[in-house]
Design a protein around this motif. Structure first.
Motif, short mmCIF file in Angstrom:
data_model
loop_
_atom_site.label_atom_id
_atom_site.label_comp_id
_atom_site.label_asym_id
_atom_site.label_seq_id
_atom_site.Cartn_x
_atom_site.Cartn_y
_atom_site.Cartn_z
N ALA A 133 11.07 -45.58 29.29
CA ALA A 133 11.57 -44.40 28.59
C ALA A 133 11.42 -43.14 29.43
O ALA A 133 12.26 -42.24 29.36
CB ALA A 133 10.83 -44.23 27.26
N ALA A 134 10.35 -43.09 30.23
CA ALA A 134 10.09 -41.90 31.05
C ALA A 134 10.73 -42.00 32.43
O ALA A 134 10.56 -41.11 33.27
CB ALA A 134 8.59 -41.68 31.20
N ASP A 135 11.45 -43.09 32.68
CA ASP A 135 12.06 -43.31 34.00
C ASP A 135 11.02 -43.32 35.10
O ASP A 135 11.24 -42.82 36.20
CB ASP A 135 13.12 -42.24 34.28
CG ASP A 135 14.23 -42.76 35.19
OD1 ASP A 135 14.23 -43.97 35.48
OD2 ASP A 135 15.07 -41.96 35.63
N ASN A 136 9.85 -43.90 34.79
CA ASN A 136 8.71 -43.94 35.71
C ASN A 136 8.68 -45.31 36.40
O ASN A 136 8.22 -46.30 35.82
CB ASN A 136 7.42 -43.70 34.94
CG ASN A 136 6.22 -43.52 35.86
OD1 ASN A 136 6.15 -44.11 36.93
ND2 ASN A 136 5.28 -42.69 35.44
N VAL A 137 9.17 -45.34 37.63
CA VAL A 137 9.26 -46.62 38.36
C VAL A 137 7.90 -47.22 38.59
O VAL A 137 7.71 -48.44 38.47
CB VAL A 137 9.99 -46.41 39.70
CG1 VAL A 137 10.06 -47.73 40.47
CG2 VAL A 137 11.39 -45.86 39.47
N ALA A 138 6.91 -46.40 38.93
CA ALA A 138 5.56 -46.91 39.22
C ALA A 138 4.96 -47.61 38.01
O ALA A 138 4.34 -48.68 38.13
CB ALA A 138 4.66 -45.76 39.67
N ALA A 139 5.14 -47.01 36.84
CA ALA A 139 4.61 -47.61 35.62
C ALA A 139 5.30 -48.94 35.32
O ALA A 139 4.66 -49.91 34.91
CB ALA A 139 4.77 -46.66 34.44
N VAL A 140 6.61 -48.99 35.54
CA VAL A 140 7.35 -50.22 35.28
C VAL A 140 6.89 -51.34 36.22
O VAL A 140 6.66 -52.47 35.80
CB VAL A 140 8.88 -49.99 35.44
CG1 VAL A 140 9.64 -51.30 35.32
CG2 VAL A 140 9.37 -49.00 34.40
N ILE A 141 6.72 -51.01 37.50
CA ILE A 141 6.27 -52.02 38.47
C ILE A 141 4.87 -52.49 38.13
O ILE A 141 4.55 -53.68 38.20
CB ILE A 141 6.32 -51.45 39.90
CG1 ILE A 141 7.78 -51.22 40.31
CG2 ILE A 141 5.63 -52.39 40.88
CD1 ILE A 141 7.93 -50.58 41.68
#
Length: 340
Positions: A133-141
Motif C-alpha cells: 500500500a505504501a509502495d515500499n519495495v524494501a518492506a515487500v522484499i
C-alpha cells in the motif's frame, strides 16, 4: 564429504552389512569392537554425491531388524588430504545430489502447521500489505523472505516425486492454511483501512502474462535444484523471485476494497506461481533421480509423477492462456487513479 555412523546390536547381521557397505566403495570404513552394551559402531566416509547406495543397502538389510540407528553427519574437513581423483569418465557421471533422506528432512520441516508457522505468516502478511500500500519495495522484499509459504509448495512436489501421499496431504493442508490466513488478513485490512490502490507495487501484482509463467517456472526449478544440490541458502533469492505472499495479499486487499476484477487478476498471478513452482520442482526432482528406495515404491512414484505433471501442465497452459488474453499494455486502470 559425509560421515555415516551406524550403531547396531552385535549379531549375525553385522558381518554381511559390513561387507555390503565395503562393496559401495566408501572412502573409509571402520567397525568397532563390541561395547559393554553389546553394540557395534560402523563409521563410513563418503564423498559428496556418494553414499545413497550404501544408505539404501543398509536400510534394506536392516529394515525388519530392531536396535539400529544410522546418523549422517557433514564433514567440514578431513586430513590427510585426498590426493586421488576419480577417473575423468567416472567423474562425468557423478551427480552431486543430496541424499534422499536429507532432502526429505529439509523439505518436510516446511510442512509443519504449528504456532510458529501461523505467527510468521501473520506477521509477514501485515508487513507485505502495508508495504504494498505504501509502495515500499524494501518492506515487500522483507516480507517475501520471511514468509514460510514456499516450503509446503516444494514439499508437495517432493511428495509427488516420491509417491508419498502423506507428505502431499500434509503439504496441501499447510499451504492452504497459510494462503487463506494471509488472504483473510489482507481482506480485513482492505475493509478497515483506506488503501492506496494506485501503488505501483500493488498494481504490478495485477499484470499477468507469459513472463509471469516463465519467471515462476524458472524460480521453481531453481528452488528444487538448490535443495537437491544441498544449497538451501540460495532459496532466499528464489523466495523473492517467486513470492507467493504479495499476490495473495494483493488479492485480499483488492477484494476487501471491493475491486473484485483486480482481485481476480492478482489471484490469477498467485495461481500461476503455485502451479509453475509445483510443475518445475516436480520435474527437477524426477530428472535428478530423487526416487524411493524400493522397486514397488518407485513404480507408484512414477505413476504419481506422470499424473501430477499432466495435471500441472494442463493447468499452467490454461492459466497462461487466460493471462495472455487479459494482458493489456501499461498499468491496469484503478478506479479513482489516473492511468500513467
Amino acid at each position: 564429504m559425509r560421515l555415516f555412523e551406524l550403531s547396531m546390536d552385535d549379531g549375525d547381521r553385522v558381518g554381511p552389512v559390513h561387507q555390503a557397505v565395503l562393496a559401495t566403495n566408501p572412502l573409509d570404513c571402520s567397525l568397532t569392537d563390541v561395547d559393554s552394551g553389546g553394540r557395534r559402531l560402523m563409521r563410513m566416509v563418503f564423498n559428496e554425491g556418494d553414499g545413497q547406495k550404501a544408505l539404501d543397502t543398509i536400510s534394506t538389510m536392516l529394515e525388519h531388524q530392531e536396535g539400529w540407528r544410522l546418523v549422517v553427519l557433514p564433514v567440514e574437513a578431513s586430513l590427510p588430504k585426498l590426493e586421488a581423483e576419480p577417473d575423468p569418465e567416472v567423474k562425468k557421471k557423478i551427480r552431486t545430489v543430496a541424499l534422499r533422506e536429507e532432502i526429505y528432512q529439509d523439505i518436510q520441516a516446511g510442512t509443519k502447521l504449528d504456532r510458529d508457522f501461523l505467527i510468521l505468516t501473520t506477521l509477514s502478511t501485515i508487513v507485505v500489505v502495508f508495504g504494498l500500500a505504501a509502495d515500499n519495495v524494501a518492506a515487500v522484499i522483507g516480507a517475501m523472505v520471511i514468509a514460510p509459504l514456499l516450503g509446503p509448495i516444494l514439499a508437495f512436489a517432493l511428495g509427488s516425486a516420491l509417491g508419498d501421499f502423506a507428505l502431499m496431504t500434509k503439504a496441501t493442508r499447510t499451504a492452504l492454511s497459510g494462503l487463506f490466513l494471509g488472504m483473510a488478513i489482507s481482506v480485513v485490512i482492505g475493509l478497515v483501512f483506506d488503501v492506496n490502490l494506485g501503488s505501483a507495487e500493488l498494481t504490478n501484482r495485477t499484470i499477468v502474462g507469459l513472463d509471469s509463467t516463465a519467471l515462476a517456472l524458472a524460480s521453481g526449478a531453481a528452488a528444487a535444484l538448490s535443495i537437491v544440490a544441498g544449497l538451501p541458502s540460495t532459496l532466499v533469492g528464489v523466495m523473492v523471485a517467486v513470492a507467493l505472499l504479495p499476490p495473495a495479499a494483493s488479492t485480499g486487499l483488492f477484494a476487501g476494497s471491493g475491486e473484485f476484477s483486480l482481485a481476480a487478476r492478482a489471484g490469477l498471478l498467485l495461481m500461476i506461481n503455485i502451479v509453475s513452482v509445483n510443475l518445475a520442482a516436480l520435474l527437477v526432482f524426477f530428472f535428478k533421480g530423487v526416487r524411493p528406495r524400493t522397486w514397488l515404491e518407485r513404480r507408484s512414484a512414477k505413476r504419481s509423477v506422470y499424473i501430477n505433471a499432466a495435471v500441472w501442465a494442463v493447468l499452467i497452459v490454461a492459466l497462461t492462456a487466460v493471462a495472455v488474453y487479459l494482458t493489456v499494455p501499461g498499468v491496469p486502470e484503478v478506479p479513482g487513479v489516473p492511468r500513467s
